[in-house]
Design an enzyme around this catalytic site. Sequence first.
Site, PDB file in Angstrom:
ATOM      1  N   ALA A  11       9.621  -1.343  -3.078  1.00 37.94           N
ATOM      2  CA  ALA A  11      10.335  -2.517  -3.579  1.00 37.94           C
ATOM      3  C   ALA A  11       9.529  -3.305  -4.596  1.00 37.94           C
ATOM      4  CB  ALA A  11      10.716  -3.423  -2.410  1.00 37.94           C
ATOM      5  N   GLY A  14       5.927   1.765  -7.761  1.00 36.72           N
ATOM      6  CA  GLY A  14       6.229   3.172  -7.534  1.00 36.72           C
ATOM      7  C   GLY A  14       5.051   4.030  -7.922  1.00 36.72           C
ATOM      8  N   ARG A  15       5.027   5.260  -7.379  1.00 40.69           N
ATOM      9  CA  ARG A  15       3.967   6.197  -7.690  1.00 40.69           C
ATOM     10  C   ARG A  15       4.541   7.582  -7.885  1.00 40.69           C
ATOM     11  NH1 ARG A  15       1.238   5.374  -2.730  1.00 40.69           N
ATOM     12  NH2 ARG A  15       3.290   5.891  -1.928  1.00 40.69           N
ATOM     13  N   HIS A 237      15.402   8.000   1.999  1.00 42.04           N
ATOM     14  CA  HIS A 237      15.008   6.670   2.419  1.00 42.04           C
ATOM     15  C   HIS A 237      13.519   6.731   2.713  1.00 42.04           C
ATOM     16  CE1 HIS A 237      15.344   3.133   5.484  1.00 42.04           C
ATOM     17  NE2 HIS A 237      14.774   2.771   4.343  1.00 42.04           N
ATOM     18  N   ASP A 238      12.727   5.876   2.077  1.00 39.34           N
ATOM     19  CA  ASP A 238      11.270   6.004   2.183  1.00 39.34           C
ATOM     20  C   ASP A 238      10.783   5.930   3.621  1.00 39.34           C
ATOM     21  OD1 ASP A 238      11.753   3.262   2.446  1.00 39.34           O
ATOM     22  OD2 ASP A 238      10.588   2.692   0.692  1.00 39.34           O
ATOM     23  N   THR A 260       6.220  -3.777   2.725  1.00 41.26           N
ATOM     24  CA  THR A 260       7.063  -4.949   2.457  1.00 41.26           C
ATOM     25  C   THR A 260       7.976  -5.218   3.647  1.00 41.26           C
ATOM     26  OG1 THR A 260       7.008  -4.513   0.079  1.00 41.26           O
ATOM     27  CG2 THR A 260       8.793  -5.901   0.899  1.00 41.26           C
ATOM     28  N   ASN A 297      14.444  -3.154  12.003  1.00 44.78           N
ATOM     29  CA  ASN A 297      13.770  -3.698  10.828  1.00 44.78           C
ATOM     30  C   ASN A 297      13.167  -5.060  11.140  1.00 44.78           C
ATOM     31  OD1 ASN A 297      14.579  -2.122   8.082  1.00 44.78           O
ATOM     32  ND2 ASN A 297      16.202  -1.943   9.604  1.00 44.78           N
ATOM     33  N   GLY A 407       1.320   1.517   3.424  1.00 47.07           N
ATOM     34  CA  GLY A 407       0.320   0.717   2.730  1.00 47.07           C
ATOM     35  C   GLY A 407      -0.215  -0.448   3.527  1.00 47.07           C
TER      36      GLY A 407
END
Length: 490
Positions: A11, A14-15, A237-238, A260, A297, A407
Amino acid sequence: MPSILAYDLGASSGRALLGRLNDRLIEVEEIHRFGNDPVAVGDRLQWDILRLFHDIKQGLLKAKHAGEEPVSLGIDSWAVDFGLIGRNGELLGNPYHYRDRHTDGVMERTMARLTPERIFGRSGIQFLPFNTIYQLAALKEADSPLLEQAKRLLMIPDLLRYFLTGEMHSEFSNATTTQLYNPLLGGWDGELIAEIGVSPALFGPVVQPGTRVGAVRGSLREELGVGAVPVYAVAEHDTGSAVAAVPALERDFAYLSCGTWSLIGTEVDRPVMGELARELNFTNEGGVNGTFRLLKNIMGLWILQESRRTWEKAGLTLGFPELVRLAEQAPAFGAFIDPDDPAFLHPGDMPARIARYCADTGQKAPGTPGGIVRCILESLALKYRYVLELTERLSNKRFGGLHMVGGGIQNALLCQWSANAIGKPVWAGPVEGSALGNLAVQWIAQGEFADIWEARRVIRDSFPVTAYEPRDGAAWDEAYGRFRALAGLA
């Protein structure tokens, strides 16, 4: 060693990563990193989707310049957001950001009309105000001309794949997040789609992770000077990709994908769609090999990220390591917030919102950046305990610890406090969870791994996992009781 290419879009950034298998160990190389900042235009918050596609192309170019010819590629991203394709095959406007306010109040109105029991009973998905179903209902309420002109709805990775290949497919893990996919029917729920006033024809065939869905189209091959790289649908979906990369050896495991957003849950063979799941507002999102992710979530490090942006606007520039150091020095358990309070959903001045929440709940608000960050991190750790306990109750499983990936695990303090809060070990790693899950699904499709469990074993052998043992149990138990009372959590 042949390489494959994974695009992992978050969000905020990006990589593009190249993955290789070397003696049954995975090597990854980041070849391109790029920002992903939403753009406010008037009253709308939108994604800069064409800039994202530009960076997809840059990833292919940088691979070529490095002398690599990837044998395949895949894309994963956040969920719920989408683009609409017109009758001429072109994108109709920039996709809205899930934090845009056009959905304010829409979920409540839709639930009043269709009933929560019916929506959950047909989708098994958690009620969140930005779900795709409510974004579409908001467009319908606003009499948006986009719906009249649209031929196909594509989720963000579907859309970027369409730009790459010219082919339109909907991928399973992301389709389930829309709250318009019926896992009991194994496809789109035409009744729910029709009842929010949009055409079921917008929704195309759903493919499973690991399906080849085209190749880089001719015009791009000519523009970039690359070959016809095969494109695979991964767990797009990540979080689905992150869970695929959890290096668990046991079949029953609990995970926390930390970034995030924080997403806590377990992997199940079939969706859990009973009354208790609806009451606890859990979700059943699609996974790899037809599995489902029973999870919940939590707002996550978004609150910290927005706080840092607020301080930067005021001229106080503090990096995340410095903020964590200040938090460690601040007094323990000074104040708590419920990270999922609606006040923290939209962009804005999070320190002021935290102060307001504390005032409303009879607490003294933290007055320094360190105190505010400590409040955020401790509250997250305590919310993790609450949701983990609910996951055990709902799944009838007991977990020996918690696997953390993503992360957010670079924040060792959050990992340690999470272990303290749950009273169980936390196993943190790998950081590149989503990208590794993306790579793993491509390798499974190509026969390099027999299944997801072999992929997980190789991931565990390839990347370090840090164990955090719980400490200070009595103090954290007492804090947990106060947190639950302040947050109104039964």
